[in-house]
Each structure stands twice: as structure tokens, then as C-alpha cells.
Design a protein around this motif. Structure first.
Motif, PDB file in Angstrom:
ATOM      1  N   THR A  95      62.437  -1.521  42.437  1.00  0.00           N
ATOM      2  CA  THR A  95      62.796  -0.111  42.297  1.00  0.00           C
ATOM      3  C   THR A  95      61.562   0.647  41.818  1.00  0.00           C
ATOM      4  OG1 THR A  95      63.447  -0.177  39.959  1.00  0.00           O
ATOM      5  CG2 THR A  95      65.120  -0.824  41.604  1.00  0.00           C
ATOM      6  N   THR A 122      55.598  11.386  35.239  1.00  0.00           N
ATOM      7  CA  THR A 122      55.130  10.007  35.388  1.00  0.00           C
ATOM      8  C   THR A 122      53.826   9.812  34.632  1.00  0.00           C
ATOM      9  OG1 THR A 122      56.131   9.847  37.585  1.00  0.00           O
ATOM     10  CG2 THR A 122      54.441   8.225  37.034  1.00  0.00           C
ATOM     11  N   ASP A 155      61.112   1.968  39.123  1.00  0.00           N
ATOM     12  CA  ASP A 155      60.832   1.650  37.725  1.00  0.00           C
ATOM     13  C   ASP A 155      59.887   0.459  37.569  1.00  0.00           C
ATOM     14  OD1 ASP A 155      62.423   3.709  36.834  1.00  0.00           O
ATOM     15  OD2 ASP A 155      64.211   2.454  36.623  1.00  0.00           O
ATOM     16  N   ASP A 156      59.723  -0.339  38.625  1.00  0.00           N
ATOM     17  CA  ASP A 156      58.817  -1.476  38.544  1.00  0.00           C
ATOM     18  C   ASP A 156      57.356  -1.046  38.521  1.00  0.00           C
ATOM     19  OD1 ASP A 156      60.488  -3.920  38.573  1.00  0.00           O
ATOM     20  OD2 ASP A 156      61.217  -3.073  40.456  1.00  0.00           O
ATOM     21  N   GLY A 208      56.054   9.272  42.042  1.00  0.00           N
ATOM     22  CA  GLY A 208      57.274   9.069  41.266  1.00  0.00           C
ATOM     23  C   GLY A 208      58.416   9.808  41.932  1.00  0.00           C
ATOM     24  N   PRO A 217      56.117   2.883  38.078  1.00  0.00           N
ATOM     25  CA  PRO A 217      56.343   4.332  38.156  1.00  0.00           C
ATOM     26  C   PRO A 217      55.187   5.144  38.736  1.00  0.00           C
ATOM     27  CG  PRO A 217      57.170   3.461  36.083  1.00  0.00           C
ATOM     28  CD  PRO A 217      56.409   2.340  36.737  1.00  0.00           C
TER      29      PRO A 217
END
Length: 290
Positions: A39, A118, A41-42, A83, A44
Motif C-alpha cells: 500500500t 508527505t 503506507d509502505d 502520496g 509514502p
């Protein structure tokens, strides 16, 4: 309109097939694909340059680092995604010694406004990259090491994956990876395939992301993209850190032009006099009206 259709096909082919414009994630044949799913989030700071893929990394609120061969549409006014934000490009600055398909494959994209949601990645500055295990991340084509890349970017439909690999060697300009299988490989061993040039090789230390490499090209005569045994080269960030900082800190864009090249590095069948229309068709969607 024939030129336009031909140019689109050329770019899709280049992003999907060519060993010069490469990089999406190809995985082990003996590990479930779901374990590679990622995702935002892995990583940003990941930037996406085109609606067909190709990546970069936010390294300063107003700067994205990518591969020089990926900047063919990074002109003032072009939109990219960083981001969750869609931002406008205000300029591009590629390494002055780069030639298409060769080393020095690194470039900076200047943004028209700072990205505020970000945190940028750190530029890795040490010279101890050999034997470090890093992460790759990207969308694009995929497949397994047994058969190489067998699924195109279009078929993958933008699914984000991440994988690990160990740096086996470094040169003055590049860091080197090899796609190993079985016990020789990492638990989530993988390599770049086709579709995400400019993507990161990164590690996470103390809650900070550190960028070690930029996806550039393959270096194997006897292996296709994504096959076990293929060797890949990522531009070595530590070797270019001084140049990157000089460009970012320069007093104005005129000074930056003196430190770089403005060559867009157009691929075959990209007619220079019709690139505006082509680039508009490749811009990332701006759903939020930013």
C-alpha cells in the motif's frame, strides 16, 4: 492522428518491454503473490509520473528524484501524483552526463508548490551499500522468476507490490542486484520488471526512509526481464548526492540549467513537435481538483 497512436504504442512498449525503460515488481515463483502486495503506507514518498506508471521519490517538499530517461513529459504544467496529492511540475533537471540507456541516469523534478502531506525520503550518503538488503516498490507488469514478466502494466491494473533484494556490488554510478531463487534469495526476493522506471531502492531506519537507488536498466545478455539470474542496475544515490544538493539549493532555475541538461530523452516514435498532446494524455488523473 497516426503519429499519436503510434507514439502511445511506443511509450507503452518502452515502459512494458524495453530493458532501457524498465521496472515493475517480478516475484519468486514459490511465494504467494499476496505476500508482495503493498500500500502507499509502505513507502509514502513514492511519486507516480504518468497514468501508465513510472515513479520517483519525494526528497524535498518541492523536489522529486527520478531517472533521467523517464522525464520525457516532465514539462512545466504537467501533473504528477506524490502520496495523495496531485501537483504540477515547474521544471526538470537531468544529470548533464546522461545519455539514453547509459549510466548517470538521474534527474530532479521541481514542483510548483511544496507537498505538505508527505515527509520526504532521506538521500543516502554512505558508501557501505554492498550486501544491504533493500526494498523495491512499484506498479506495472509482474510475473515470477521462472518465466519472467508475463503480466503487463495494463493487465496488472496498477496493483502496488514491494520486494526485497540484496546489493551485490556497487560502481561509481550504480548499485547492482541479481534475481536469485531458493535459499540464495531473500524471503520476498524480487526485481524490477517493466513499467516503473525511476522507482526507489530504499531502507527504513529509525522511522525514516532512506533512498539508496533509482531504477535504471538491466545488464544481462542472456536473461529476459524478471527472469532468475537477471542483473539490474539502479543509479547510486550516494554518488550523486552532491550534484542533487547543488541543484536543489541553487539560487534560481537559470543556475540549475547550468548544472544539468534540459534534454527530454525522447524514445523512438515520440515526435518532438507533438509531445504536448501526448503528454497531456499521460498525465495522472486529478480527481481532487488540486
Amino acid at each position: 492522428m497516426a503519429w499519436f497512436s503510434g507514439a502511445i504504442k511506443s511509450i507503452l512498449l518502452a515502459v512494458a518491454v524495453s530493458p532501457v525503460i524498465s521496472q515493475a515488481i517480478v516475484i519468486r515463483h514459490d511465494v504467494a503473490d499476496e505476500k508482495y502486495h503493498a500500500t502507499a503506507d509502505d513507502f509514502p514518498p513514492l511519486a507516480t509520473l504518468y497514468n501508465i506508471g513510472v515513479h520517483g521519490t519525494l526528497v524535498h517538499p518541492e523536489w522529486v528524484l527520478t531517472a533521467a530517461h523517464a522525464v520525457f513529459c516532465m514539462n512545466p504544467g504537467q501533473q504528477i501524483k506524490v502520496g495523495d496529492e496531485v501537483v504540477t511540475v515547474s521544471g526538470r533537471f537531468s544529470h548533464p552526463d546522461y545519455r539514453l540507456g547509459d549510466k548517470h541516469d538521474i534527474a530532479l523534478i521541481k514542483l510548483a508548490r511544496p507537498v505538505i502531506s508527505t515527509k520526504p525520503a532521506e538521500l543516502y550518503g554512505e558508501s557501505d551499500e554492498t550486501n544491504k538488503v533493500v526494498w523495491f516498490i512499484g506498479v506495472g507488469g509482474t510475473g515470477t522468476g521462472k518465466q519472467g514478466q508475463t503480466i503487463s502494466y495494463k493487465e496488472n491494473n496498477g496493483k502496488l507490490r514491494k520486494a526485497q533484494n540484496k546489493i551485490i556490488n556497487v560502481t561509481d554510478s550504480d548499485i547492482v542486484f541479481k534475481f536469485e531463487q531458493g535459499d540464495k534469495g531473500e524471503a520476498l526476493e524480487g526485481v524490477s520488471g517493466n513499467g516503473d522506471s525511476g522507482g526507489p531502492a530504499y531502507i527504513k531506519l529509525q522511522d525514516k526512509y532512506h533512498l539508496l537507488g533509482v531504477s535504471s536498466r538491466t545488464d544481462s545478455w542472456f536473461y529476459d526481464v524478471g527472469e532468475y539470474g537477471v542483473t539490474e542496475l539502479y543509479t547510486r544515490v550516494s554518488s550523486y548526492r552532491n550534484w542533487l544538493q547543488q541543484v536543489i539549493s541553487a539560487k534560481d532555475d537559470a543556475a540549475r540549467v547550468g548544472l544539468s541538461t534540459q534534454d527530454p530523452f525522447l524514445q523512438d516514435n515520440m515526435p518532438a513537435d507533438n509531445m504536448d498532446k501526448l503528454c497531456a494524455s499521460l498525465a495522472v488523473p486529478n480527481y481532487q481538483g488540486q
